[in-house]
Design an enzyme around this catalytic site. Structure first.
Site, PDB file in Angstrom:
ATOM      1  CG  ASP A 101       0.837  25.595  14.534  1.00 35.52           C
ATOM      2  OD1 ASP A 101       0.564  26.600  15.214  1.00 35.52           O
ATOM      3  OD2 ASP A 101       2.003  25.179  14.371  1.00 35.52           O
TER       4      ASP A 101
ATOM      5  CG  ASP B 297      -0.294  29.279  18.598  1.00 31.56           C
ATOM      6  OD1 ASP B 297      -0.116  28.381  19.446  1.00 31.56           O
ATOM      7  OD2 ASP B 297       0.647  29.830  17.994  1.00 31.56           O
ATOM      8  CD  GLU B 298       0.986  24.064  18.276  1.00 29.54           C
ATOM      9  OE1 GLU B 298       1.223  23.033  17.615  1.00 29.54           O
ATOM     10  OE2 GLU B 298       1.722  24.464  19.184  1.00 29.54           O
TER      11      GLU B 298
END
Length: 412
Positions: A17, A111-112
């Protein structure tokens, strides 16, 4: 103790993350903003904070806050217009480097990402060592920090990653997961929304440790397979697999926020035309067509709109816009609106069969679209566009929540 730490796990899931991703990219590229309270907005005129730096968060500024409120908290707060294409490019590099570690990768958002590295233990070593490798490679590829959670299931790994932010690394062995989660409120786990949380609270389940007292069958009857999964999630035994396949699209849509309480017909039509052309171009890019569309306008009390159909499947923005005009004529009564949405509801692969009637027109239209799409791909979105779109909103595009670096979800 060392032998226990290094023993091979039956299943190893990692959640990577990025930390305040958009803000971190801006601080990476603008050294003068490092250590400063910055917030990302949709364009320079954006009034709502999309995300903010950890320096801003430490002062009480948070996602969803209005810029004017942030300035009251911190007069030195810096508003930064979003650069979605740049963020998507950095994310693409990150996802590429993750694939060098394992092909079992699920891109959860821009973003993960989840990684199943169960079969990598012989190659790379212990779960902790693999997690550290993920963190190092991501930060080397992107130039910004990330947090990593390592456990034996997706839910526990995701929860673990949140605990160490920013720049965190949290490892929870599978045999410790139930104990570590027992005092955690159930609504802190990803996938348990407020509605499910209320249902569980009514049955005395407030924390994960309470779940063992509730029969799994009760959740199964109420929520089906997802309910049964929730029961296992709270025990630290989420059975959900890392999903490497991107499902075919069930819909393809674009929406845009408008100035509050917009009532001018010309303005609304320009916004709808903008979204119609974006949907059409995206359908064509992936060789799809649709015949059912949702056209919506968001008023203060909810959505005005309708599902509409074209006689034949299409990827032509003019035909989609014709449905928008029908919706305006029949549904809109002059209310102030603040958002528009155009969505293709049944995208399907293009049929090679030409229409029996209007064949010449279809061939001409397809040729025109091909030229326009190739030009826009080379010189930028809407380098060639209907003249009315010269008056379109100057608010920049945003990254779709389901963004992927490839395929039909590579959408900004």
């Amino acid at each position: 103790m060392t032998a226990l730490k290094d023993r091979r796990w039956r299943r190893v899931i990692i959640l990577m993350d990025m930390d305040a991703f958009f803000a971190s990219v801006e601080q990476r590229d603008h050294p003068e903003w490092r250590g400063q309270a910055i917030g990302i907005t949709n364009g320079q005129r954006g009034t709502c904070i999309i995300t903010c730096s950890y320096e801003a968060r430490a002062l009480g500024i948070k996602t969803g806050m209005r810029v004017r409120e942030a300035l009251q908290i911190c007069p030195d707060f810096i508003q930064v217009p979003a650069s979605p294409e740049r963020y998507a490019a950095v994310s693409t590099r990150i996802m590429h480097v993750l694939r060098t570690i394992t092909p079992d990768l699920e891109i959860f958002s821009v973003d993960e990402a989840f990684l199943d590295v169960t079969h990598c233990q012989r190659l790379y070593g212990s779960p902790e060592r693999i997690g550290r490798l993920v963190k190092t490679r991501v930060e080397t590829a992107s130039g910004v920090r990330c947090s990593v959670g390592v456990s034996g299931d997706k839910t526990t790994a995701k929860w673990a990653a949140k605990q160490g932010k920013p720049d965190g690394f949290v490892l929870i062995p599978p045999w410790e997961a139930r104990y570590r989660l027992r005092e955690v409120p159930v609504t802190e786990l990803c996938g348990i929304a407020d509605g499910v949380g209320r249902y569980l609270a009514e049955r005395g389940v407030f924390r994960c440790g309470d779940m063992a007292r509730l029969p799994i069958g009760e959740l199964g009857r109420r929520f089906g397979n997802q309910g049964r999964r929730i029961w296992y999630m709270c025990q630290g035994e989420d059975p959900e697999r890392v999903e490497t396949r991107v499902a075919p699209p069930k819909s393809i849509g674009h929406g845009k926020v408008m100035p509050p309480d917009t009532r001018d017909l010309e303005t609304i039509q320009i916004f709808l035309l903008h979204m119609s052309e974006k949907v059409a171009a995206r359908l064509r890019r992936h060789e799809l067509q649709a015949s059912r569309f949702f056209v919506g306008l968001r008023a203060g009390w909810g959505w005005i709109g309708a599902k509409r159909a074209t006689p034949l499947p299409t990827s032509d923005g003019r035909r989609i816009m014709a449905l928008c005009r029908e919706t305006l004529r029949e549904q809109w009564q002059g209310e102030g609106v603040s958002q528009v949405q155009v969505t293709a509801l049944d995208p399907r692969p293009v049929c090679e069969q030409l229409e029996l009637f209007g064949m010449d027109e279809q061939v001409e239209s397809d040729a025109l679209h091909q030229v326009v799409d190739q030009t826009n791909e080379r010189y930028g979105e809407f380098a060639i566009a209907p003249a009315r779109l010269l008056k379109r909103s100057d608010m920049p595009n945003v990254i779709a929540p389901s963004w992927k670096p490839f395929g039909h979800r590579q959408s900004i």
